[in-house]
Write an enzyme that holds these catalytic residues in place. Structure first.
Site, PDB file in Angstrom:
ATOM      1  CD  GLU A 125       8.199  -7.770  -0.124  1.00  0.00           C
ATOM      2  OE1 GLU A 125       9.257  -7.198  -0.560  1.00  0.00           O
ATOM      3  OE2 GLU A 125       7.098  -7.028  -0.299  1.00  0.00           O
ATOM      4  CE  LYS A 159       5.579  -5.727   5.907  1.00  0.00           C
ATOM      5  NZ  LYS A 159       5.946  -7.136   5.110  1.00  0.00           N
ATOM      6  NE  ARG A 201      -4.148  -1.310   4.708  1.00  0.00           N
ATOM      7  CZ  ARG A 201      -2.944  -1.070   4.323  1.00  0.00           C
ATOM      8  NH1 ARG A 201      -2.565  -0.623   3.242  1.00  0.00           N
ATOM      9  NH2 ARG A 201      -2.277  -1.162   5.287  1.00  0.00           N
TER      10      ARG A 201
END
Length: 558
Positions: free
Chosen positions: A36, A273, A263
């Site tokens: 994104e 983020k 992850r």
């Protein structure tokens, strides 16, 4: 680009191998990396990039898409998209003709959404965000149906078309899937598929007043691109039933499948983020590419290499087990790579002037030294020896303990590739700070020759001559956080390491280092690996950033 090493076995590779063995997907392997564009990518994304692109490279005809999930134009920008492309290319991967955007499919996504409404699989809902949360239920209690859940198909279709036409304000309506408000998986409780957002999109302009949600867009984009193995991190595992529901209900020609792995979690590092953006917005770092940041652009500016990140990504493995990786593993891979690829150089970070009293005034000697002591084919360079030199302040102690094998009053030390010198006098300023050392040299000890009388000199230090060096600004970077798991600290400021940046404004470097290219990395002998700053470096004002120390010193400090 791949490293010459057989890939490690993991469950996803095993799945792919089994699929190929059984002829599934027509023998094809297609992956994707779908960022994104609402910020700069970080080390966790680096692992995903390396894994998805490397998987595609391992198999004949394998392909990997770089797909931008640009469904939220309020938070996205061209700047972020360009930075992502730079990061992927810098890591050594080429998407070729497979650069796509979710916005490429907006028309197809809309048509499929109308189809869901027409088959009574979706409806337009008028609940606002707060009401929708109340109706959704909890992990222990089922949700309850929206008052609009049984809205007639024709009415929902009409409202959806009017949403698209821009008749309603943001938040007035959403399009929701009609699944099961009592599902034990909260993601299946009539999730939102479209919301009204009257926002300009950098690619589609003002065409759209509604934008699809990620959970709707992602599986269909995978289907449009015939992605065979859609690989996500574990937080999307509970979303997989919705992924499969979307594919099934939209009756796509190709049926992709989602796989999840754990992850990347690294100690002393934040990979949120949102929190990284907070650091940037609050001015706690100089920007997304601050060399202390765990962003790919920050690591690149600090001097980390693509090869070290690829090896780190492979070394940390692929599994479903949540673990925290020691950041020292990354630093080790950086050292391993730079030890083989970085030329050597001299630098004096905190200089003390040294005057060689018995060296002839005006005389200069050219000393030839190797660019890499283990790589003779890399050639040599020249440094100057003269009456006025500089050594690092840490290499001198006025009151030295017995096992201090560097320079102190009345003691000798060898200058690397140069002569043996003895300190005869210490000159201080009015504040008592040592400003100059007056030394004598042994003219028969150049280049490692032992003193003629057989005396032993144990210490070896680096140095630079006055005319053979130039001033430079050197930044000594340490870890941005001094808390092992900064992600759980309530205030990110409380986890910051106050000693994460030390700026050395009076450092000296070899003359040749003023002519290097921004981004070039060197080992400053005895000091660590340093990179010419990609943005601020110039021949007139050289700036170097420390990439990594020669060995891990963090554990000894904590």
């Amino acid at each position: 680009m791949t490293d010459d090493k057989k890939p490690a076995v993991n469950f996803i590779r095993n799945i792919i191998n089994e699929d190929l063995k059984n002829g599934k997907n027509g023998g094809r392997v297609v992956t994707r990396f779908p960022p994104e564009p609402n910020g700069y990518l970080h080390i966790g994304h680096a692992k995903s990039i390396c894994f998805n692109f490397s998987l595609a490279q391992e198999y004949p005809g394998g392909k990997c898409y770089l797909r931008f999930d640009d469904t939220n134009p309020e938070k996205e920008s061209v700047e972020f998209m360009e930075s992502i492309k730079r990061d992927v290319a810098w890591l050594g991967f080429d998407w070729e003709d497979r650069l796509t955007h979710a916005s490429d499919y907006f028309d197809r996504l809309y048509e499929l959404a109308e189809g869901l409404i027409q088959r009574d699989k979706a409806y337009v809902c008028s609940l606002n965000a707060e009401q929708a949360r109340e109706y959704r239920g909890t992990l222990k209690e089922p949700g309850k149906d929206s008052p609009d859940r049984n809205r007639p198909v024709e009415e929902s279709l009409d409202l959806f078309r009017r949403m698209k036409a821009g008749e309603f304000a943001d938040g007035t309506y959403t399009l929701r899937a009609k699944i099961d408000m009592s599902s034990g998986n909260i993601n299946m409780r009539d999730p939102v598929l479209y919301r009204i957002r009257k926002v300009h999109h950098h690619r589609t302009g003002d065409k759209w007043n509604i934008y699809p949600m990620y959970d709707y867009t992602h599986p269909l984009s995978d289907a449009f691109e015939a992605v065979t193995h859609s690989i996500c991190t574990l937080e999307f595992q509970d979303h997989r039933p919705l992924y499969d529901w979307i594919i099934e209900q939209c009756e796509t020609e190709f049926v992709p499948h989602q796989y999840e792995f754990s992850r990347l979690n690294v100690n002393y590092t934040i990979t949120s983020k949102r929190k990284l953006k907070y650091l940037v917005d609050q001015g706690l770092v100089s920007g997304w590419d601050d060399p202390r940041m765990p962003t790919i652009s920050g690591m690149r500016r600090r001097g980390l290499t693509p090869a070290s990140l690829r090896k780190f990504s492979e070394r940390t493995g692929i599994s479903k087990k949540e673990t925290i990786i020691d950041v020292g593993i990354l630093e080790e891979e950086v050292r391993n790579d730079l030890n083989e690829t970085a030329k050597r150089a001299f630098a004096v970070l905190d200089p003390i002037k040294v005057t060689i009293s018995n060296y002839p005034e005006g005389k200069e000697e050219v000393i030839e030294i190797p660019n890499h002591p283990q790589k003779p084919d890399w050639g040599t360079r020249e440094i100057l020896f003269e009456k006025t030199l500089y050594i690092d302040r840490s290499d001198f102690l006025e009151d030295a303990p017995p096992k201090f094998f560097r320079l102190s009053p009345g003691k000798e030390v060898r200058l690397r590739y140069g002569y043996v010198i003895r300190c005869d006098e210490v000159i201080k300023d009015d504040a008592g700070v040592v400003r100059e050392l007056v030394c004598t040299y042994d003219p028969d000890t150049l280049g490692g020759k032992k003193p003629a009388d057989g005396r032993k000199v144990k210490g070896i230090i680096h140095w630079l001559s006055e005319s053979g060096s130039k001033p430079a600004l050197v930044r000594i970077y340490d870890r941005l956080f001094n808390v092992e798991n900064p992600g759980v600290v309530e205030s990110v400021e409380d986890a910051l390491n106050p000693e994460s940046l030390l700026t050395m404004v009076d450092s000296r470097i070899e003359n040749s280092l003023t002519q290097v290219a921004p981004g070039d990395t060197f080992q400053f002998e005895r000091l660590g690996y340093f990179c010419a700053d990609q943005i601020e470096f110039s021949a007139e004002k050289p700036v170097f950033n420390r990439t990594v120390t020669l060995k891990d010193t963090w554990q000894s400090k904590n």
